[in-house]
Design an enzyme around this catalytic site. Structure first.
Site, PDB file in Angstrom:
ATOM      1  N   LYS A   1     -55.236 -39.172  17.825  1.00 18.13           N
ATOM      2  CA  LYS A   1     -54.738 -39.665  16.533  1.00 18.13           C
ATOM      3  C   LYS A   1     -54.070 -38.509  15.790  1.00 18.13           C
ATOM      4  O   LYS A   1     -54.670 -37.454  15.618  1.00 18.13           O
ATOM      5  CB  LYS A   1     -55.904 -40.221  15.721  1.00 18.13           C
ATOM      6  CG  LYS A   1     -55.482 -40.948  14.451  1.00 18.13           C
ATOM      7  CD  LYS A   1     -56.644 -41.693  13.807  1.00 18.13           C
ATOM      8  CE  LYS A   1     -56.159 -42.462  12.587  1.00 18.13           C
ATOM      9  NZ  LYS A   1     -57.232 -43.258  11.967  1.00 18.13           N
ATOM     10  N   PRO A   2     -52.810 -38.678  15.352  1.00 16.59           N
ATOM     11  CA  PRO A   2     -52.068 -37.544  14.782  1.00 16.59           C
ATOM     12  C   PRO A   2     -52.593 -37.047  13.430  1.00 16.59           C
ATOM     13  O   PRO A   2     -52.587 -35.849  13.176  1.00 16.59           O
ATOM     14  CB  PRO A   2     -50.636 -38.048  14.629  1.00 16.59           C
ATOM     15  CG  PRO A   2     -50.637 -39.476  15.017  1.00 16.59           C
ATOM     16  CD  PRO A   2     -51.967 -39.861  15.558  1.00 16.59           C
ATOM     17  N   VAL A   3     -53.005 -37.956  12.561  1.00 18.75           N
ATOM     18  CA  VAL A   3     -53.509 -37.571  11.234  1.00 18.75           C
ATOM     19  C   VAL A   3     -54.690 -38.455  10.882  1.00 18.75           C
ATOM     20  O   VAL A   3     -54.641 -39.671  11.092  1.00 18.75           O
ATOM     21  CB  VAL A   3     -52.443 -37.781  10.120  1.00 18.75           C
ATOM     22  CG1 VAL A   3     -52.940 -37.201   8.799  1.00 18.75           C
ATOM     23  CG2 VAL A   3     -51.113 -37.189  10.491  1.00 18.75           C
TER      24      VAL A   3
ATOM     25  N   HIS B   1     -63.157 -42.580   7.702  1.00 21.86           N
ATOM     26  CA  HIS B   1     -62.643 -41.939   6.483  1.00 21.86           C
ATOM     27  C   HIS B   1     -63.670 -41.486   5.458  1.00 21.86           C
ATOM     28  O   HIS B   1     -63.297 -40.769   4.532  1.00 21.86           O
ATOM     29  CB  HIS B   1     -61.624 -42.876   5.812  1.00 21.86           C
ATOM     30  CG  HIS B   1     -60.461 -43.205   6.686  1.00 21.86           C
ATOM     31  ND1 HIS B   1     -59.571 -42.253   7.130  1.00 21.86           N
ATOM     32  CD2 HIS B   1     -60.052 -44.376   7.228  1.00 21.86           C
ATOM     33  CE1 HIS B   1     -58.656 -42.837   7.900  1.00 21.86           C
ATOM     34  NE2 HIS B   1     -58.933 -44.131   7.980  1.00 21.86           N
TER      35      HIS B   1
ATOM     36  N   ARG C   1     -66.409 -45.328   8.986  1.00 23.33           N
ATOM     37  CA  ARG C   1     -66.570 -44.388  10.107  1.00 23.33           C
ATOM     38  C   ARG C   1     -65.444 -43.352  10.146  1.00 23.33           C
ATOM     39  O   ARG C   1     -65.684 -42.163  10.324  1.00 23.33           O
ATOM     40  CB  ARG C   1     -66.614 -45.170  11.434  1.00 23.33           C
ATOM     41  CG  ARG C   1     -66.627 -44.278  12.679  1.00 23.33           C
ATOM     42  CD  ARG C   1     -66.864 -45.077  13.962  1.00 23.33           C
ATOM     43  NE  ARG C   1     -65.870 -46.123  14.180  1.00 23.33           N
ATOM     44  CZ  ARG C   1     -64.667 -45.932  14.714  1.00 23.33           C
ATOM     45  NH1 ARG C   1     -64.286 -44.725  15.069  1.00 23.33           N
ATOM     46  NH2 ARG C   1     -63.826 -46.943  14.882  1.00 23.33           N
TER      47      ARG C   1
ATOM     48  N   HIS D   1     -57.942 -49.721   5.271  1.00 25.23           N
ATOM     49  CA  HIS D   1     -57.069 -48.706   5.873  1.00 25.23           C
ATOM     50  C   HIS D   1     -56.788 -47.602   4.870  1.00 25.23           C
ATOM     51  O   HIS D   1     -56.636 -47.870   3.676  1.00 25.23           O
ATOM     52  CB  HIS D   1     -55.713 -49.292   6.309  1.00 25.23           C
ATOM     53  CG  HIS D   1     -55.812 -50.215   7.477  1.00 25.23           C
ATOM     54  ND1 HIS D   1     -56.137 -49.793   8.752  1.00 25.23           N
ATOM     55  CD2 HIS D   1     -55.641 -51.544   7.558  1.00 25.23           C
ATOM     56  CE1 HIS D   1     -56.164 -50.826   9.568  1.00 25.23           C
ATOM     57  NE2 HIS D   1     -55.867 -51.911   8.863  1.00 25.23           N
TER      58      HIS D   1
ATOM     59  N   LYS E   1     -45.526 -49.385   1.262  1.00 22.51           N
ATOM     60  CA  LYS E   1     -44.265 -49.123   1.956  1.00 22.51           C
ATOM     61  C   LYS E   1     -44.054 -50.164   3.046  1.00 22.51           C
ATOM     62  O   LYS E   1     -42.970 -50.686   3.200  1.00 22.51           O
ATOM     63  CB  LYS E   1     -44.240 -47.708   2.515  1.00 22.51           C
ATOM     64  CG  LYS E   1     -43.881 -46.720   1.412  1.00 22.51           C
ATOM     65  CD  LYS E   1     -43.796 -45.302   1.900  1.00 22.51           C
ATOM     66  CE  LYS E   1     -43.641 -44.357   0.700  1.00 22.51           C
ATOM     67  NZ  LYS E   1     -44.204 -43.041   0.963  1.00 22.51           N
TER      68      LYS E   1
ATOM     69  N   THR F   1     -57.742 -38.676   7.590  1.00 24.26           N
ATOM     70  CA  THR F   1     -58.263 -38.106   6.353  1.00 24.26           C
ATOM     71  C   THR F   1     -59.716 -38.509   6.135  1.00 24.26           C
ATOM     72  O   THR F   1     -60.055 -39.688   6.289  1.00 24.26           O
ATOM     73  CB  THR F   1     -57.415 -38.594   5.165  1.00 24.26           C
ATOM     74  OG1 THR F   1     -56.046 -38.261   5.402  1.00 24.26           O
ATOM     75  CG2 THR F   1     -57.878 -37.959   3.855  1.00 24.26           C
TER      76      THR F   1
ATOM     77  N   ARG G   1     -55.052 -32.703  10.900  1.00 27.91           N
ATOM     78  CA  ARG G   1     -53.720 -32.836  11.531  1.00 27.91           C
ATOM     79  C   ARG G   1     -53.750 -32.275  12.935  1.00 27.91           C
ATOM     80  O   ARG G   1     -54.137 -31.134  13.140  1.00 27.91           O
ATOM     81  CB  ARG G   1     -52.687 -32.054  10.720  1.00 27.91           C
ATOM     82  CG  ARG G   1     -52.087 -32.871   9.657  1.00 27.91           C
ATOM     83  CD  ARG G   1     -51.104 -32.132   8.777  1.00 27.91           C
ATOM     84  NE  ARG G   1     -51.072 -32.879   7.538  1.00 27.91           N
ATOM     85  CZ  ARG G   1     -50.486 -34.065   7.402  1.00 27.91           C
ATOM     86  NH1 ARG G   1     -49.800 -34.580   8.401  1.00 27.91           N
ATOM     87  NH2 ARG G   1     -50.558 -34.723   6.273  1.00 27.91           N
TER      88      ARG G   1
HETATM   89  N1  UM3 Z   1     -53.761 -41.590   8.061  1.00 26.06           N
HETATM   90  C1  UM3 Z   1     -54.732 -40.830   7.417  1.00 26.06           C
HETATM   91  N2  UM3 Z   1     -54.307 -39.939   6.452  1.00 26.06           N
HETATM   92  C2  UM3 Z   1     -52.992 -39.807   6.098  1.00 26.06           C
HETATM   93  C3  UM3 Z   1     -52.048 -40.607   6.741  1.00 26.06           C
HETATM   94  C4  UM3 Z   1     -52.449 -41.484   7.728  1.00 26.06           C
HETATM   95  O1  UM3 Z   1     -55.937 -40.955   7.699  1.00 26.06           O
HETATM   96  O2  UM3 Z   1     -52.691 -38.996   5.187  1.00 26.06           O
HETATM   97  C5  UM3 Z   1     -54.197 -42.536   9.097  1.00 26.06           C
HETATM   98  C6  UM3 Z   1     -54.582 -43.852   8.533  1.00 26.06           C
HETATM   99  C7  UM3 Z   1     -54.247 -44.854   9.598  1.00 26.06           C
HETATM  100  C8  UM3 Z   1     -53.288 -44.129  10.511  1.00 26.06           C
HETATM  101  O3  UM3 Z   1     -55.426 -45.181  10.286  1.00 26.06           O
HETATM  102  O4  UM3 Z   1     -53.209 -42.777  10.063  1.00 26.06           O
HETATM  103  C9  UM3 Z   1     -51.899 -44.743  10.526  1.00 26.06           C
HETATM  104  O5  UM3 Z   1     -51.291 -44.624   9.284  1.00 26.06           O
HETATM  105  P1  UM3 Z   1     -56.400 -46.351   9.778  1.00 26.06           P
HETATM  106  O6  UM3 Z   1     -55.534 -47.543   9.561  1.00 26.06           O
HETATM  107  O7  UM3 Z   1     -57.352 -46.516  10.906  1.00 26.06           O
HETATM  108  O8  UM3 Z   1     -57.085 -45.932   8.516  1.00 26.06           O
END
Ligand code: UM3
Length: 123
Positions: free
Chosen positions: A40-42, A12, A10, A118, A65, A44, A84
């Site tokens: 949500k800040p970022v 990504h 959903r 993730h 990491k 993809t 973003r």
């Molecule tokens: N996140 C992205 N893209 C990036 C960096 C981070 O989608 O380049 C998302 C993934 C994580 C969240 O959400 O930011 C925290 O890192 P998720 O675990 O639900 O996929």
């Protein structure tokens, strides 16, 4: 209940989109219900076939990491869109910048079948 694998799909996966417009992220973050509170800040979105994204889990182990998860990096660059959050954007008016890229992506995988759960980042 939504599984972590379903949540990954959903949040990504958008395989059928190749060209994105400037409004892509604002539309998709709402449509896929990704915005959260606070925004949500970022986030993809990946524009590649699902089987190619799932295949990342089967090879390409890389160090994570953070400690405990299993990270896997794609062996080829993938078409992605980074959304973003723009500065000063406050929930529920989450306003996103849309950036199309081709990069290697890193995901964590879990379960049986062993599938992405993730999105970690892109390099
Ligand atoms: N996140 C992205 N893209 C990036 C960096 C981070 O989608 O380049 C998302 C993934 C994580 C969240 O959400 O930011 C925290 O890192 P998720 O675990 O639900 O996929």
């Amino acid at each position: 209940k939504e599984t972590q694998a379903d949540e990954f799909l959903r949040q990504h996966m958008d395989p059928d989109t190749s060209k994105v417009t400037a409004s892509y992220c604002n539309t998709m973050m709402k449509l896929r219900n990704v915005m959260g509170e606070p925004c949500k800040p970022v986030n993809t979105f990946i524009h590649e076939p699902l089987r190619d994204v799932q295949a990342i889990c089967l090879k390409g182990d890389v160090p994570c990491k953070n400690t405990k998860s299993d990270c896997h990096q794609s062996s080829s660059k993938m078409r992605i869109t980074d959304c973003r959050l723009k500065k000063g954007s406050i929930y529920p008016q989450c306003d996103y910048e849309t950036q199309q890229k081709r990069k290697y992506i890193i995901v964590t995988c879990e379960g049986n079948p062993y599938v992405p759960v993730h999105f970690v980042g892109s390099v």
